[in-house]
Design a protein around this motif. Structure first.
Motif, PDB file in Angstrom:
ATOM      1  N   GLU A  63       2.128  -4.426 -19.674  1.00  0.00           N
ATOM      2  CA  GLU A  63       2.858  -3.698 -19.814  1.00  0.00           C
ATOM      3  C   GLU A  63       3.284  -3.193 -21.628  1.00  0.00           C
ATOM      4  O   GLU A  63       3.414  -2.171 -22.075  1.00  0.00           O
ATOM      5  CB  GLU A  63       4.246  -3.965 -19.368  1.00  0.00           C
ATOM      6  CG  GLU A  63       4.277  -3.647 -17.568  1.00  0.00           C
ATOM      7  CD  GLU A  63       5.717  -3.726 -17.254  1.00  0.00           C
ATOM      8  OE1 GLU A  63       6.355  -4.680 -17.701  1.00  0.00           O
ATOM      9  OE2 GLU A  63       5.521  -3.707 -16.138  1.00  0.00           O
ATOM     10  N   SER A  64       2.942  -4.676 -22.358  1.00  0.00           N
ATOM     11  CA  SER A  64       3.174  -4.804 -23.533  1.00  0.00           C
ATOM     12  C   SER A  64       1.721  -3.896 -24.666  1.00  0.00           C
ATOM     13  O   SER A  64       1.420  -3.369 -25.274  1.00  0.00           O
ATOM     14  CB  SER A  64       2.624  -6.190 -23.789  1.00  0.00           C
ATOM     15  OG  SER A  64       1.673  -6.701 -23.855  1.00  0.00           O
ATOM     16  N   ALA A  72      -0.488  -1.317 -22.843  1.00  0.00           N
ATOM     17  CA  ALA A  72      -0.540  -0.013 -22.016  1.00  0.00           C
ATOM     18  C   ALA A  72       0.208   1.076 -23.021  1.00  0.00           C
ATOM     19  O   ALA A  72       0.542   1.236 -23.446  1.00  0.00           O
ATOM     20  CB  ALA A  72       0.588  -0.077 -20.909  1.00  0.00           C
TER      21      ALA A  72
END
Length: 74
Positions: free
Chosen positions: A71-72, A74
């Motif tokens: 997620e970091s 993306a």
């Protein structure tokens, strides 16, 4: 100097028919190639998913750590 012959209606209709048939065959080939490409993309996606699952399985990281990393980035 000779003038070019003009085509009669039958000759034009025959050429139209021939061209339509060529176009139909080209469309069929295009459709087949498109289907093959779609199948190859699906196969690639499946193999990439398998590869990711194997890497996750071998990893010492937790699910939360992996998700946070993904997620970091993306």
């Amino acid at each position: 100097m000779k003038m070019p012959r003009t085509k009669n209606i039958k000759a034009i209709e025959a050429e139209i028919s021939q061209t339509e048939e060529q176009l139909r065959r080209l469309k069929e080939r295009c459709d087949k190639a498109s289907q093959k490409l779609d199948a190859l993309y699906e196969l690639k996606k499946h193999r990439e998913q398998e590869e990711l699952l194997k890497a996750i399985d071998k990893s010492t990281r937790t699910k939360a750590e992996i998700l946070a990393f993904l997620e970091s980035h993306a």
